[in-house]
Design a protein around this motif. Structure first.
Motif, PDB file in Angstrom:
ATOM      1  N   LEU A   1       0.857  -1.181   0.000  1.00 22.74           N
ATOM      2  CA  LEU A   1       0.000   0.000   0.000  1.00 22.74           C
ATOM      3  C   LEU A   1       0.898   1.238   0.000  1.00 22.74           C
ATOM      4  CD1 LEU A   1      -3.107   0.306   0.094  1.00 22.74           C
ATOM      5  CD2 LEU A   1      -2.879   0.794   2.524  1.00 22.74           C
ATOM      6  N   GLU A   2       0.620   2.181  -0.878  1.00 19.85           N
ATOM      7  CA  GLU A   2       1.500   3.328  -1.027  1.00 19.85           C
ATOM      8  C   GLU A   2       0.894   4.634  -0.543  1.00 19.85           C
ATOM      9  OE1 GLU A   2       2.606   3.385  -5.118  1.00 19.85           O
ATOM     10  OE2 GLU A   2       3.435   1.357  -5.076  1.00 19.85           O
ATOM     11  N   VAL A   3      -0.402   4.624  -0.246  1.00 24.77           N
ATOM     12  CA  VAL A   3      -1.104   5.832   0.205  1.00 24.77           C
ATOM     13  C   VAL A   3      -1.753   5.520   1.545  1.00 24.77           C
ATOM     14  CG1 VAL A   3      -2.868   7.541  -0.325  1.00 24.77           C
ATOM     15  CG2 VAL A   3      -1.532   6.511  -2.186  1.00 24.77           C
TER      16      VAL A   3
ATOM     17  N   ASN B   1       9.119   7.268   0.392  1.00 20.40           N
ATOM     18  CA  ASN B   1       8.432   7.154  -0.886  1.00 20.40           C
ATOM     19  C   ASN B   1       6.917   6.978  -0.744  1.00 20.40           C
ATOM     20  OD1 ASN B   1      10.843   7.345  -2.391  1.00 20.40           O
ATOM     21  ND2 ASN B   1      11.243   5.156  -2.099  1.00 20.40           N
ATOM     22  N   ALA B   2       6.455   6.800   0.485  1.00 22.09           N
ATOM     23  CA  ALA B   2       5.011   6.642   0.707  1.00 22.09           C
ATOM     24  C   ALA B   2       4.328   8.003   0.672  1.00 22.09           C
ATOM     25  CB  ALA B   2       4.755   5.956   2.039  1.00 22.09           C
ATOM     26  N   LEU B   3       3.074   8.007   0.239  1.00 23.80           N
ATOM     27  CA  LEU B   3       2.266   9.229   0.286  1.00 23.80           C
ATOM     28  C   LEU B   3       1.465   9.191   1.581  1.00 23.80           C
ATOM     29  CD1 LEU B   3       1.306  11.822  -1.084  1.00 23.80           C
ATOM     30  CD2 LEU B   3      -0.488  10.463  -2.196  1.00 23.80           C
ATOM     31  N   LEU B   4       1.842  10.026   2.527  1.00 21.16           N
ATOM     32  CA  LEU B   4       1.241  10.008   3.862  1.00 21.16           C
ATOM     33  C   LEU B   4       0.303  11.188   4.060  1.00 21.16           C
ATOM     34  CD1 LEU B   4       4.447   9.155   5.934  1.00 21.16           C
ATOM     35  CD2 LEU B   4       2.670   7.563   5.148  1.00 21.16           C
ATOM     36  N   GLY B   5      -0.798  10.920   4.759  1.00 14.91           N
ATOM     37  CA  GLY B   5      -1.765  11.962   5.056  1.00 14.91           C
ATOM     38  C   GLY B   5      -2.261  11.853   6.473  1.00 14.91           C
ATOM     39  N   ALA B   6      -3.084  12.813   6.849  1.00 17.56           N
ATOM     40  CA  ALA B   6      -3.709  12.820   8.176  1.00 17.56           C
ATOM     41  C   ALA B   6      -5.211  12.764   8.006  1.00 17.56           C
ATOM     42  CB  ALA B   6      -3.314  14.072   8.953  1.00 17.56           C
ATOM     43  N   GLY B   7      -5.871  11.990   8.854  1.00 12.84           N
ATOM     44  CA  GLY B   7      -7.320  11.879   8.815  1.00 12.84           C
ATOM     45  C   GLY B   7      -7.966  12.511  10.036  1.00 12.84           C
ATOM     46  N   THR B   8      -9.276  12.690   9.962  1.00 11.34           N
ATOM     47  CA  THR B   8     -10.057  13.324  11.033  1.00 11.34           C
ATOM     48  C   THR B   8      -9.487  14.702  11.369  1.00 11.34           C
ATOM     49  OG1 THR B   8     -10.206  11.054  11.917  1.00 11.34           O
ATOM     50  CG2 THR B   8     -11.362  12.776  13.112  1.00 11.34           C
ATOM     51  N   VAL B   9      -9.228  15.476  10.328  1.00 11.00           N
ATOM     52  CA  VAL B   9      -8.723  16.841  10.492  1.00 11.00           C
ATOM     53  C   VAL B   9      -9.937  17.761  10.567  1.00 11.00           C
ATOM     54  CG1 VAL B   9      -7.255  18.644   9.535  1.00 11.00           C
ATOM     55  CG2 VAL B   9      -6.665  16.229   9.180  1.00 11.00           C
ATOM     56  N   LEU B  10     -10.132  18.391  11.723  1.00  8.13           N
ATOM     57  CA  LEU B  10     -11.383  19.111  11.983  1.00  8.13           C
ATOM     58  C   LEU B  10     -11.256  20.629  11.994  1.00  8.13           C
ATOM     59  CD1 LEU B  10     -12.796  16.870  14.865  1.00  8.13           C
ATOM     60  CD2 LEU B  10     -13.270  16.723  12.407  1.00  8.13           C
ATOM     61  N   ASP B  11     -10.044  21.159  12.051  1.00  6.23           N
ATOM     62  CA  ASP B  11      -9.902  22.607  12.132  1.00  6.23           C
ATOM     63  C   ASP B  11      -8.556  23.034  11.568  1.00  6.23           C
ATOM     64  OD1 ASP B  11      -7.962  22.154  14.252  1.00  6.23           O
ATOM     65  OD2 ASP B  11      -9.662  21.923  15.620  1.00  6.23           O
ATOM     66  N   ALA B  12      -8.374  24.352  11.470  1.00 10.57           N
ATOM     67  CA  ALA B  12      -7.164  24.899  10.857  1.00 10.57           C
ATOM     68  C   ALA B  12      -5.914  24.538  11.657  1.00 10.57           C
ATOM     69  CB  ALA B  12      -7.302  26.409  10.724  1.00 10.57           C
ATOM     70  N   THR B  13      -6.009  24.555  12.974  1.00  2.85           N
ATOM     71  CA  THR B  13      -4.842  24.235  13.798  1.00  2.85           C
ATOM     72  C   THR B  13      -4.374  22.808  13.564  1.00  2.85           C
ATOM     73  OG1 THR B  13      -5.534  25.805  15.511  1.00  2.85           O
ATOM     74  CG2 THR B  13      -3.968  24.091  16.153  1.00  2.85           C
ATOM     75  N   SER B  14      -5.317  21.878  13.551  1.00  5.26           N
ATOM     76  CA  SER B  14      -4.970  20.473  13.295  1.00  5.26           C
ATOM     77  C   SER B  14      -4.385  20.302  11.901  1.00  5.26           C
ATOM     78  CB  SER B  14      -6.207  19.593  13.449  1.00  5.26           C
ATOM     79  OG  SER B  14      -6.716  19.663  14.766  1.00  5.26           O
ATOM     80  N   ALA B  15      -4.932  21.045  10.945  1.00  8.07           N
ATOM     81  CA  ALA B  15      -4.420  20.962   9.577  1.00  8.07           C
ATOM     82  C   ALA B  15      -2.963  21.389   9.518  1.00  8.07           C
ATOM     83  CB  ALA B  15      -5.274  21.828   8.649  1.00  8.07           C
TER      84      ALA B  15
END
Length: 207
Positions: A39-41, A64-78
């Motif tokens: 899995l790459e994403v 080389n992995a494409l990493l993200g964050a989930g359950t981002v609820l506001d600008a600070t968390s982003a």
């Protein structure tokens, strides 16, 4: 990597693996199992204790992995997620401040929607792709009906998508699917077989 490249990579891969755990060690183990299985994403939910630390560690170990964050609820968390290495942000709901903050710092953003009206708002707000959530309230066929009216919407059904049904979502127009803990269950060999089969099924669904 530009935002359009991030969104393109998600669509090309077809699966966003979701890591959510009660502790950071379990999150790292699940993430590693998915990444080693091909899995790459991958997104790490911010509901996981120490999620930003996990992201930093994964960024360093799997460049080389494409990493993200989930359950981002506001600008600070982003902002914190991007600083930790997230190149895309996923939310369960539609908040323009998450989109604008993510874009300000170069991250692609996938807000969550559950109605055609929210879907249009997400498009108007500049979403790079759109999380259809929870997918369990939809079917691949009902999603296809919405896409008949809004074919420009890059949808990523998430929440209740099974390995067996994932290709059906793709065949009916989804650009990718989001899937959670079921991907990494069992030992490494089982996870590898499951993820390999999933990716193969998605490729076949695309013809």
């Amino acid at each position: 990597m530009y935002r359009w490249q991030i969104a393109s990579t998600i669509a090309e891969h077809g699966v966003v693996g979701i890591v959510r755990a009660t502790d950071s060690q379990s999150a790292r183990q699940r993430a590693a199992a998915c990444l080693h299985a091909g899995l790459e994403v991958l997104e790490v939910s911010l509901t996981t204790p120490g999620a930003t630390t996990v992201l930093r560690e994964l960024r360093d170990e799997y460049p080389n992995a494409l990493l993200g964050a989930g359950t981002v609820l506001d600008a600070t968390s982003a902002r914190l997620a991007v600083d930790a290495g997230a190149r895309f942000l996923v939310a369960p709901s539609l908040h323009e401040e998450v989109i604008s903050t993510g874009h300000r710092y170069g991250a692609a953003v996938l807000p969550g929607v559950d109605t055609p009206s929210e879907l249009v708002r997400a498009l108007e707000s500049g979403a790079d792709a759109i999380k259809l959530f929870p997918a369990s309230r939809w079917t691949p066929e009902s999603m296809r009906d919405v896409l008949a009216a809004l074919p420009q919407a890059p949808l990523v059904p998430t929440g209740g998508v099974s390995v067996d049904r994932a290709p059906d979502w793709i065949a009916n127009g989804a650009v990718a699917v989001g899937m959670g803990s079921g991907l990494s269950e069992g030992d490494q060999a089982e996870a590898t077989e499951r993820i390999s089969g999933l990716l193969r099924g998605i490729r076949q669904a695309r013809g």
